[in-house]
Write a protein that holds these residues in place. Sequence first.
Motif, short mmCIF file in Angstrom:
data_model
loop_
_atom_site.label_atom_id
_atom_site.label_comp_id
_atom_site.label_asym_id
_atom_site.label_seq_id
_atom_site.Cartn_x
_atom_site.Cartn_y
_atom_site.Cartn_z
N ALA A 95 2.32 -9.65 -10.01
CA ALA A 95 2.88 -9.39 -8.69
C ALA A 95 2.90 -10.68 -7.88
N ALA A 96 3.75 -10.70 -6.87
CA ALA A 96 3.95 -11.91 -6.05
C ALA A 96 3.54 -11.68 -4.60
N GLY A 97 2.39 -11.04 -4.40
CA GLY A 97 1.80 -10.99 -3.07
C GLY A 97 2.18 -9.80 -2.21
N ASP A 98 1.42 -9.65 -1.11
CA ASP A 98 1.56 -8.53 -0.18
C ASP A 98 1.39 -7.19 -0.89
N ILE A 99 0.49 -7.16 -1.85
CA ILE A 99 0.16 -5.89 -2.48
C ILE A 99 -0.55 -4.99 -1.47
N ILE A 100 -1.36 -5.60 -0.61
CA ILE A 100 -2.02 -4.87 0.46
C ILE A 100 -1.58 -5.46 1.79
N GLY A 101 -1.95 -4.77 2.87
CA GLY A 101 -1.58 -5.21 4.21
C GLY A 101 -0.32 -4.53 4.68
N SER A 110 -0.41 -13.04 -6.93
CA SER A 110 -0.65 -14.09 -5.95
C SER A 110 -1.05 -13.43 -4.64
N VAL A 111 -1.59 -14.22 -3.73
CA VAL A 111 -1.77 -13.73 -2.37
C VAL A 111 -0.44 -13.82 -1.64
N GLY A 169 0.77 -1.23 0.00
CA GLY A 169 0.00 0.00 0.00
C GLY A 169 0.80 1.28 0.00
N ASN A 170 2.04 1.23 -0.48
CA ASN A 170 2.88 2.43 -0.46
C ASN A 170 2.56 3.34 -1.65
N LEU A 171 1.41 3.99 -1.58
CA LEU A 171 0.99 4.88 -2.65
C LEU A 171 1.91 6.09 -2.75
N GLU A 172 2.25 6.66 -1.63
CA GLU A 172 3.17 7.81 -1.63
C GLU A 172 4.61 7.31 -1.54
N PRO A 173 5.56 8.09 -2.04
CA PRO A 173 6.95 7.63 -1.99
C PRO A 173 7.41 7.33 -0.57
#
Length: 994
Positions: A515-521, A548-549, A468-472
């Motif tokens: 992507a390979a997971g941890d896109i969120i959290g 992936s999750v 979730g790093n939307l901002e730098p």
Amino acid sequence: MRHKSPVRRRRALLASLAAAGLLGSLALTNGFAAEPEADASGKPQDVRLLDTLTVPAGTTEFGMPFGGLSGIDYDPRSGEYVALSDDRSENGKARFYRLRLPLDGAAFAGDKPDLDGLTVLADTTGDPFAPKAVDPEAIRWTPGGKSLLWTSEGASSAGQPAFVREADTSGGYVRELPLPKAYAPVRSASGTLTAGVRNNQALEGLTLSPDGSKVATITENALVQDGPAAGLTAKSPSRLLLMDRKTGEPEAEHVYEVDPISDAPTAPLPAPVGTYSADRGVSEILAINETDYLTVERSFASGVGFSIRLYWTSTIGATDVGGKEALSGTEKPMPKKLLYDFTTSGTDADNVEGITWGPRLPDGSRSLVLVADDNFGFNGSVTKFHLLSVRSGLLAHRTPDVNGDGSVNAKDLAAVPTAGPAGDLDGNGRTDAADVRLWISYTRAFPTAQKPPSTVDVQLLSFNDFHGNLEPPTGRDANLGSKLDPKSTPVGGAEYLAARLGQLRQGTDTSLTVAAGDIIGASPFLSGLFHDEPTVESMEKLHLDVTSVGNHEFDEGTEELLRMQHGGCHPEDGCFIEGEPYDGAAFPWLAANVIDRDSGKPLLAPTWVKKVDGVKVGFIGMTLEGTPEVTGQSGITSVCFLDEVQTANASARELRRQGVEAIVVLLHEGGVQAGSYGQCDGISGPIVDIAKSLDPAIDTVVTGHTHQPYICSLPDPAGNPRLVTSASSFGRVVTETRLPVDRRTGDVVREQVAAMNHLVTRGAKDADQTAVIDKWKSLSAPLANRVVGSVTADITRSETRDAESDLANLVADAQLAATSAPERGGAQIALMNPGGVRADLVHGSSTGGEAPGEITYAEAFAVQPFAGSLVSVNLTGAQIEKILEEQFNDSGTRAPTLMLGVSKGLTYSFSHSAPVGDRIDPASITLNGEPLLPDATYRVTANTFLAAGGDGFTTFAEGTDTVGGGDDIAALTDYLTAHSPVAPPGTDRVTELP
């Protein structure tokens, strides 16, 4: 001797052609004669390498370094060569040399060139060029050797234009041949190059037509507005510009497609550059006749070296794009054919930048002389001269388009006898049967229109652990660290990630983003506050195809993950934007090894198949089997996590039953390596054994979890190399992989697979991502910018979680303060898992306009973004000692050392040299100066993840008499408010013994 009249001679030629049946039966393909079947009888090679002359590094001549040779031309009248140095007046003056390369038969006669002189080039002022004011690249004699034409690449990054100039033989400026407007560098208000020649990829090539009337120059790569520079999968549409030599007026322009980069880099360039480098472009051009040319394509990859290929190309049939400010992409490029590849011949050609016709060889064949630029010793390059022979009859002195109608067909053959000089293809001064034979032979070998490639080069763009790093990212996370990136380049942020992905996709229609997971959290405030709905929107707008999750996708439990996939408003917080209910993710999360206990089926789709340009690519998505050990237990009781290898192999078999042979695994598990961000130095960790056991049918593995960047080749069970990649975390790195898929078999051609990691540098921003960020910031601003306290200095985490840290100790202090009251839990000790501390408290940072040292709610939230709860439990002194021992774990299921944050008053000693399970000295454990008693009971606070045995601290789950203690983020903010200004608490609570 009587001579036949011209009319009778032409009739005789036509009669002989008819008798041979050549006019009626000549097979034509796309306007060109069809190529014959490959001859296995051992016919002579078209081009052969005869000899190489190497000049020792550091050679000095005439008081200046003899090097940087980027252009060369031969004068057959005098037997003298002119060679241009690309010295930017930094090692010596911008200059050219006159030299000789005498031959002894079909080899160089000496072990070094014979230098006749050095000439300094003058600028328009009449003086030598100032340092960095020029970048000489190519040079040619004008007819009669009375003057010279030469090019400079300029420097688009500094506003220095490229040019073509004429100089007299003493180096003096004569005139400049003006370039079309499209070549002029244009920059936006922010300084981004929007049009014109690319920096250091401009006019590398220059040649004159055989009669000297035309000048042709070619760009190394595409003009900025025309398309991308060559990439791992993308071709680059460079321009060949044809000008009248006398007037300088442009006469035509054609598109020449540069092939993709041959190899990916395996190591960074030497200091002071230190970056990974890979490129490809046209480094020189040489006229064969009016329409045909030889081109040198030079591909380079740091850690690998140079790949040099010689092509035969033609303007016949290519679109004239003269006057166009930008290409449309529909133009027909110049056809081309590979003539010679130094790499497959086993020759290290080095940095070839110049080519010229040389003297006729004893066997009657034509010679070519190529020169390699030594870059003045950088990266180990040396000056080399290569002597090649070109088979007689392969290349004609005049164009095969004899009648000048823009195509090559039987009409040209019929025109040969009556064409006069245009029919004199062999250049012997007359038109006869030899020219007819040459035309037939020549056109059979002529570069035909490009055949469909046998493979589809699928471009995979991958990343992992975005969190979730939307901002730098800020603070320590703003770069990869000096170990991975010696330049500590600022990287990351959704705006820059999307822009980088867009740049990499240019020039290819076969790109997939995975992507390979941890896109969120574990997300920062901006995404975490809204349960990561902003990140899903961001991922959709940057065109993520599949992921992936990972373990952090389960932070809020399986029901919340299903909501994130399928849509619906949050069960407690509801819809965040009125009238805009959350509609789920447009991309699939894959969870092949996450099985619902009731149904026995995967929680989410196990695989995903995409058809790309006629070929199928299948993806298998998984998280690590050990997810329960690193995730809160309460939300995942309904599922079980299966073995990664068994699951992937079963899924691969199922994909193959569906006719899918090109298979990629997206796995949220990884390893650790000791090199920089594009290397694979001593890779270790779970991924090594997993990769060695995955079915050989699986072609590449994209990994994550460890937040490490790497590009590895690990053997599959059949012993064949297989690509394994990872792209760090927080959107700071993107992996680009070239995955060639055979059109016939549908399988990946492993030996052609290549990958490189790209830093997501903070240059251009993606407007769509900016809009997403602004939208959610406006909703969160009132809470985000509220100041909750202040710090006296930076309070930071342990970089690798294996050492005591100020920030983990501070969090433990805050949790103890929040739960020490009897009604809040009556805690005496607080322990904090290092993985739960996700950002630093930075004294100088200002996210909302606050003063230095002030900490906002958003900054505090970023430290603990899990929205976790605190609990206090009863544990004995012996159990606490066991928990401290569990900081050290050799099971391979998690990091071997995870140092807990400990609250003030608790101290102990340990020894890394002692066996695992016996590293803590029991007598050293004290609480407020008193020894911890094994049989006594103590109240201990932790977050619910740690208290449930997370991260392998299983003894914690034995705690009794649980009392809730509120939110972890509230504990931290309350502590900062009550104790500001807060100083770093120190790292003296844990003592390491020998």
